[in-house]
Design a protein around this motif. Structure first.
Motif, short mmCIF file in Angstrom:
data_model
loop_
_atom_site.label_atom_id
_atom_site.label_comp_id
_atom_site.label_asym_id
_atom_site.label_seq_id
_atom_site.Cartn_x
_atom_site.Cartn_y
_atom_site.Cartn_z
N LEU A 179 -4.36 19.29 48.46
CA LEU A 179 -4.08 17.87 48.71
C LEU A 179 -4.22 17.00 47.47
CD1 LEU A 179 -4.96 19.12 51.56
CD2 LEU A 179 -5.49 16.79 52.18
N GLY A 180 -4.81 17.50 46.41
CA GLY A 180 -5.00 16.74 45.19
C GLY A 180 -6.46 16.43 44.93
N GLN A 181 -6.76 16.02 43.71
CA GLN A 181 -8.13 15.81 43.28
C GLN A 181 -8.81 14.60 43.91
OE1 GLN A 181 -9.94 17.91 41.21
NE2 GLN A 181 -8.22 19.27 41.54
N ASP A 182 -8.03 13.63 44.37
CA ASP A 182 -8.61 12.39 44.89
C ASP A 182 -8.91 12.42 46.38
OD1 ASP A 182 -8.47 11.25 42.39
OD2 ASP A 182 -6.49 10.40 42.73
N VAL A 183 -8.92 13.58 46.97
CA VAL A 183 -9.13 13.68 48.41
C VAL A 183 -10.55 13.24 48.79
CG1 VAL A 183 -9.79 16.12 48.35
CG2 VAL A 183 -8.81 15.17 50.42
N ARG A 184 -10.63 12.44 49.83
CA ARG A 184 -11.93 11.99 50.36
C ARG A 184 -12.26 12.85 51.58
NH1 ARG A 184 -13.30 6.51 53.36
NH2 ARG A 184 -15.54 6.79 53.52
N MET A 185 -13.44 13.44 51.59
CA MET A 185 -13.81 14.39 52.63
C MET A 185 -14.84 13.79 53.58
SD MET A 185 -12.09 16.92 51.32
CE MET A 185 -12.63 18.45 52.00
N HIS A 186 -14.66 14.06 54.88
CA HIS A 186 -15.63 13.74 55.92
C HIS A 186 -16.00 15.07 56.58
CE1 HIS A 186 -14.50 9.48 55.65
NE2 HIS A 186 -13.24 9.91 55.63
#
Length: 175
Positions: free
Chosen positions: A99-106
């Motif tokens: 998804l790319g380096q800037d993915v925000r994970m929950h």
């Protein structure tokens, strides 16, 4: 372009990951919140394992990247991803690669007692896999508890409706 957000729903077999994932999707759809849902278990369901990829992580990453590329092209920025091991520390590499380096994970770990998980598995498993699933579920419960990524939110599923659990999961994302 806005960075992607991923809701990782992990948990032992019988914790309710698939049911909760579909209910989270239904609740978000009802609230007009854009998203995609991927059942991670289908991304590596190949036998035998691809050459050089014994744990099937390579094919999982390739399939995840292909699906996400299609969703992202349509403007999707949120992903609900269900998979037993999704919340383990170190899994972020898979999502950054796809998804790319800037993915925000929950990270959300669904928990269930041995009794609850076994009852659910006995309802679900109709073939030769029941005993294996029961053993693996207990092993993974311990592994997930010990090695979940920092900041993982734990949500108990015992004695609760799928909708109650899904609402708590959504609350953990701020979506």
């Amino acid at each position: 372009m806005e960075s992607a957000e991923v809701l990782l729903i992990g948990g032992r077999s019988g914790a309710g990951k698939s049911s909760v994932g579909y209910e989270v999707s239904a609740l978000l759809r009802a609230a007009s919140v854009g998203h995609a849902l991927i059942e991670g278990d289908v991304l590596d369901h190949i036998h035998p394992a691809p050459p050089g990829d014994p744990d099937r992580s390579g094919i999982t990453g390739r399939n995840l990247a292909a699906l996400w590329a299609n969703y992202a092209e349509l403007g999707c920025r949120r992903l609900i991803y269900t998979n037993t091991a999704a919340v383990l520390d170190g899994e972020q590499r898979l999502f950054e690669g796809a998804l790319g380096q800037d993915v925000r994970m929950h990270h959300v770990l669904l928990t269930a007692s041995d009794e609850t998980a076994a009852a659910r598995l006995r309802e679900r498993e109709r073939g030769s896999e029941l005993e294996r699933q029961l053993r693996r579920s207990a092993q993974m419960a311990r592994r997930l508890d010990e090695h979940a990524a920092p900041g993982t939110v734990r949500v108990a599923t015992d004695g609760r409706s799928v909708t109650q659990v899904a609402r708590e999961v959504i609350a953990a994302t701020g979506w």
